[in-house]
Write a protein that holds these residues in place. Structure first.
Motif, PDB file in Angstrom:
ATOM      1  N   ALA A 169       0.812  -1.216   0.000  1.00  0.00           N
ATOM      2  CA  ALA A 169       0.000   0.000   0.000  1.00  0.00           C
ATOM      3  C   ALA A 169       0.848   1.270   0.000  1.00  0.00           C
ATOM      4  O   ALA A 169       0.474   2.260  -0.613  1.00  0.00           O
ATOM      5  CB  ALA A 169      -0.927   0.000   1.211  1.00  0.00           C
ATOM      6  N   TYR A 170       1.982   1.243   0.692  1.00  0.00           N
ATOM      7  CA  TYR A 170       2.821   2.434   0.822  1.00  0.00           C
ATOM      8  C   TYR A 170       4.283   2.080   0.553  1.00  0.00           C
ATOM      9  O   TYR A 170       5.100   2.029   1.477  1.00  0.00           O
ATOM     10  CB  TYR A 170       2.674   3.037   2.223  1.00  0.00           C
ATOM     11  N   PRO A 171       4.639   1.819  -0.707  1.00  0.00           N
ATOM     12  CA  PRO A 171       6.007   1.388  -1.012  1.00  0.00           C
ATOM     13  C   PRO A 171       7.073   2.413  -0.639  1.00  0.00           C
ATOM     14  O   PRO A 171       8.188   2.039  -0.275  1.00  0.00           O
ATOM     15  CB  PRO A 171       5.985   1.140  -2.521  1.00  0.00           C
ATOM     16  N   GLY A 172       6.752   3.684  -0.688  1.00  0.00           N
ATOM     17  CA  GLY A 172       7.717   4.724  -0.356  1.00  0.00           C
ATOM     18  C   GLY A 172       8.086   4.767   1.122  1.00  0.00           C
ATOM     19  O   GLY A 172       9.094   5.357   1.499  1.00  0.00           O
ATOM     20  N   ASP A 173       7.272   4.145   1.967  1.00  0.00           N
ATOM     21  CA  ASP A 173       7.551   4.128   3.401  1.00  0.00           C
ATOM     22  C   ASP A 173       8.489   2.991   3.807  1.00  0.00           C
ATOM     23  O   ASP A 173       8.950   2.955   4.940  1.00  0.00           O
ATOM     24  CB  ASP A 173       6.246   3.999   4.200  1.00  0.00           C
ATOM     25  N   CYS A 174       8.774   2.080   2.904  1.00  0.00           N
ATOM     26  CA  CYS A 174       9.634   0.927   3.208  1.00  0.00           C
ATOM     27  C   CYS A 174      11.031   1.408   3.589  1.00  0.00           C
ATOM     28  O   CYS A 174      11.634   2.223   2.894  1.00  0.00           O
ATOM     29  CB  CYS A 174       9.715   0.002   2.002  1.00  0.00           C
ATOM     30  N   MET A 175      11.568   0.872   4.700  1.00  0.00           N
ATOM     31  CA  MET A 175      12.913   1.252   5.130  1.00  0.00           C
ATOM     32  C   MET A 175      13.944   0.165   4.812  1.00  0.00           C
ATOM     33  O   MET A 175      15.052   0.192   5.330  1.00  0.00           O
ATOM     34  CB  MET A 175      12.937   1.602   6.611  1.00  0.00           C
TER      35      MET A 175
END
Length: 84
Positions: free
Chosen positions: A51-57
């Protein structure tokens, strides 16, 4: 960053959604209305989705804990600075 999630391999166990500290995943149910005539109702399959790939660390926990190997995580390609 998360490269891919193979819905064909995903069993919908929800482990990735539970362990992701950045809350990147959501569980969703897909309804297949194109079922065989002998079935009385459409088939349903619950899978994870990114849902939120940009939040992956890029911690790799989801990839390591996925029992079916449906998730692939990799580092983002390095940006090469342009010289003008």
């Amino acid at each position: 960053m998360i490269e891919s999630l193979d819905e064909r391999k995903c069993t919908g166990c929800g482990i990735c959604a539970e362990i992701c500290v950045m809350d990147v995943f959501r569980m969703s149910t897909r309804v297949d209305i194109l079922t065989h005539p002998e079935k009385k109702s459409p088939s349903r399959k619950t899978t994870a989705r990114i849902a939120y790939p940009g939040d992956c660390m890029t911690c790799f926990n989801c990839e390591l804990k996925c029992p079916t190997g449906a998730i692939k995580v990799g580092y983002a390609p390095k940006q090469i600075p342009r010289v003008i």
